[in-house]
Scaffold this motif. Structure first.
Motif, PDB file in Angstrom:
ATOM      1  N   ILE A   9       0.875  -1.175   0.000  1.00 18.58           N
ATOM      2  CA  ILE A   9       0.000   0.000   0.000  1.00 18.58           C
ATOM      3  C   ILE A   9       0.909   1.222   0.000  1.00 18.58           C
ATOM      4  CG2 ILE A   9      -1.753   1.274   1.328  1.00 18.58           C
ATOM      5  CD1 ILE A   9      -2.630  -1.341   2.576  1.00 18.58           C
ATOM      6  N   ASN A  10       0.719   2.083  -1.009  1.00 18.93           N
ATOM      7  CA  ASN A  10       1.604   3.251  -1.151  1.00 18.93           C
ATOM      8  C   ASN A  10       0.846   4.538  -0.891  1.00 18.93           C
ATOM      9  OD1 ASN A  10       3.886   1.784  -2.288  1.00 18.93           O
ATOM     10  ND2 ASN A  10       2.580   1.545  -4.092  1.00 18.93           N
ATOM     11  N   ASN A  11       1.044   5.099   0.267  1.00 19.35           N
ATOM     12  CA  ASN A  11       0.646   6.478   0.526  1.00 19.35           C
ATOM     13  C   ASN A  11      -0.828   6.772   0.179  1.00 19.35           C
ATOM     14  OD1 ASN A  11       1.356   9.017   1.414  1.00 19.35           O
ATOM     15  ND2 ASN A  11       1.904   9.750  -0.624  1.00 19.35           N
ATOM     16  N   ILE A  12      -1.736   5.909   0.666  1.00 19.67           N
ATOM     17  CA  ILE A  12      -3.142   6.119   0.268  1.00 19.67           C
ATOM     18  C   ILE A  12      -3.863   7.114   1.177  1.00 19.67           C
ATOM     19  CG2 ILE A  12      -3.538   3.937  -0.950  1.00 19.67           C
ATOM     20  CD1 ILE A  12      -5.039   2.947   1.577  1.00 19.67           C
ATOM     21  N   GLU A  13      -4.729   7.853   0.511  1.00 17.67           N
ATOM     22  CA  GLU A  13      -5.679   8.703   1.239  1.00 17.67           C
ATOM     23  C   GLU A  13      -7.066   8.141   0.998  1.00 17.67           C
ATOM     24  OE1 GLU A  13      -3.656  13.143   1.141  1.00 17.67           O
ATOM     25  OE2 GLU A  13      -5.591  12.843   0.167  1.00 17.67           O
ATOM     26  N   VAL A  14      -7.891   8.156   2.039  1.00 20.18           N
ATOM     27  CA  VAL A  14      -9.288   7.744   1.869  1.00 20.18           C
ATOM     28  C   VAL A  14     -10.193   8.832   2.420  1.00 20.18           C
ATOM     29  CG1 VAL A  14     -11.089   6.133   2.633  1.00 20.18           C
ATOM     30  CG2 VAL A  14      -8.896   5.247   1.859  1.00 20.18           C
ATOM     31  N   VAL A  64     -10.720   5.840  -2.334  1.00 25.50           N
ATOM     32  CA  VAL A  64      -9.279   6.103  -2.280  1.00 25.50           C
ATOM     33  C   VAL A  64      -9.025   7.253  -3.248  1.00 25.50           C
ATOM     34  CG1 VAL A  64      -6.984   5.151  -2.730  1.00 25.50           C
ATOM     35  CG2 VAL A  64      -8.782   3.669  -1.811  1.00 25.50           C
ATOM     36  N   THR A  65      -8.514   8.358  -2.721  1.00 23.59           N
ATOM     37  CA  THR A  65      -8.352   9.547  -3.572  1.00 23.59           C
ATOM     38  C   THR A  65      -6.888   9.793  -3.951  1.00 23.59           C
ATOM     39  OG1 THR A  65      -8.308  10.842  -1.556  1.00 23.59           O
ATOM     40  CG2 THR A  65     -10.405  10.776  -2.761  1.00 23.59           C
ATOM     41  N   LYS A  66      -5.992   9.047  -3.318  1.00 18.89           N
ATOM     42  CA  LYS A  66      -4.572   9.251  -3.618  1.00 18.89           C
ATOM     43  C   LYS A  66      -3.823   7.968  -3.305  1.00 18.89           C
ATOM     44  CE  LYS A  66      -0.881  11.918  -1.880  1.00 18.89           C
ATOM     45  NZ  LYS A  66      -0.414  12.767  -0.817  1.00 18.89           N
ATOM     46  N   GLY A  67      -2.698   7.748  -3.974  1.00 16.04           N
ATOM     47  CA  GLY A  67      -1.860   6.598  -3.655  1.00 16.04           C
ATOM     48  C   GLY A  67      -2.229   5.382  -4.488  1.00 16.04           C
ATOM     49  N   SER A  68      -1.580   4.256  -4.185  1.00 20.84           N
ATOM     50  CA  SER A  68      -1.820   3.046  -4.975  1.00 20.84           C
ATOM     51  C   SER A  68      -1.746   1.805  -4.094  1.00 20.84           C
ATOM     52  CB  SER A  68      -0.785   2.951  -6.099  1.00 20.84           C
ATOM     53  OG  SER A  68       0.503   2.818  -5.533  1.00 20.84           O
ATOM     54  N   ILE A  69      -2.346   0.732  -4.596  1.00 21.50           N
ATOM     55  CA  ILE A  69      -2.342  -0.545  -3.877  1.00 21.50           C
ATOM     56  C   ILE A  69      -1.939  -1.628  -4.869  1.00 21.50           C
ATOM     57  CG2 ILE A  69      -3.737  -2.205  -2.562  1.00 21.50           C
ATOM     58  CD1 ILE A  69      -5.625   0.223  -1.909  1.00 21.50           C
ATOM     59  N   GLU A  70      -0.898  -2.389  -4.503  1.00 26.27           N
ATOM     60  CA  GLU A  70      -0.441  -3.471  -5.384  1.00 26.27           C
ATOM     61  C   GLU A  70      -0.565  -4.801  -4.673  1.00 26.27           C
ATOM     62  OE1 GLU A  70       3.630  -2.722  -6.732  1.00 26.27           O
ATOM     63  OE2 GLU A  70       3.121  -0.595  -6.673  1.00 26.27           O
TER      64      GLU A  70
END
Ligand code: ATP
Length: 248
Positions: A9-14, A64-70
């Motif tokens: 999880i990279n730097n996510i905003e919710v 999720v408004t920012k960041g990424s999930i792999e």
């Protein structure tokens, strides 16, 4: 060289309801075959983090408004919850969510709904679930609604296992359970990790128990990771002791 993490999880905003910023840049990793604890008080954002991965926020007007999930090296923010389950990542929701009017065995079988293999393979896996949870075998003909809280938690984990996951997102397994049962559940988590190689991201308020079984932990406060490290280092950290383990 170390293996790539199974979940990143990279730097996510919710944000909920377009205005309430709940996760303010959360990053974390779960190594392949790891057990990682996501810790923090009530309302810190643990469930939101798991639901962001599973793509279960939409029904709650969250996004999720920012960041990424792999997951396994691929971006998954746009996958449906079902497609993520098919790839091997499944969430066990807080509060168990068994189908109360189905028997324990019927509940377990609903976990196989995303699978394309035949009944024989599903039956083999059902038997495997029963080897990890002998109590579920005893209670297999009982309506889930009439089983104990501990049995329902086992049923929820067993149902998740029926999808043949490589990774389980386990939300607050200790909730409402006596300490003895909590330990029993965590022992099974360890066994599944050990013998089946299942990776776990476990959201928990029970810091003490979670850090006994996890190898690594992240502490969330108010939507941010404020501390992370090896489980042992966290157990010995003065702030963790004072604020989360109740010793100083
Ligand atoms: P708990 O242990 O109580 O489940 P948590 O760490 O899992 O806590 P979350 O459930 O992720 O925390 O909640 C984080 C914050 O987001 C809280 O302030 C909560 O009130 C808020 N929140 C959660 N769901 C929603 C929603 N559907 N709409 C608006 N705010 C929400």
């Amino acid at each position: 060289m170390t293996d790539a993490p199974i979940l990143k999880i990279n730097n996510i905003e919710v944000i909920y309801n377009h205005v309430i910023l709940v996760l303010k840049g959360v990053s974390l990793e779960v190594p392949k075959k790891g057990i990682v604890a996501l810790l923090g008080a009530n309302g810190a954002g643990k469930t939101t983090t798991l639901k962001a991965v599973s793509n279960l926020l939409k029904s709650e007007r969250g996004e999720v408004t920012k960041g990424s999930i792999e997951f396994m090296g691929e971006r998954v923010e746009d996958l449906s919850p079902n497609d993520l389950v098919k790839r091997g990542c499944i969430q066990v929701m807080e509060g168990r969510h068994c189908f109360e009017h189905l028997t324990v065995e019927e509940n377990l079988l609903t976990g196989a709904y995303t699978r394309g293999d035949g009944r024989a393979a599903i039956n083999d896996d059902l038997e495997k679930v029963y080897t990890y949870f002998p109590r579920l075998k005893e209670r297999r003909r009982s309506l889930a609604g009439y089983t104990s809280g501990g049995e329902q938690q086992m049923c929820a984990i067993g149902r998740a296992l029926m999808s043949k996951p490589s990774t389980i997102l386990l939300d607050e397994p200790s909730m409402g359970l006596a300490p003895q049962l909590v330990a029993e559940i965590f022992e099974i988590v360890r066994e599944l990790n050990d013998k089946e190689g299942v990776s776990f991201l476990v959201a928990e308020q029970n810091t003490n128990m979670a850090l006994r079984y996890a190898t690594y932990g992240y502490i969330l406060e108010n939507g941010r990771v404020v501390l992370d490290g090896d489980a042992e280092a966290l157990r010995n950290n003065a702030d963790v002791k004072e604020f989360y383990l109740g010793v100083s």
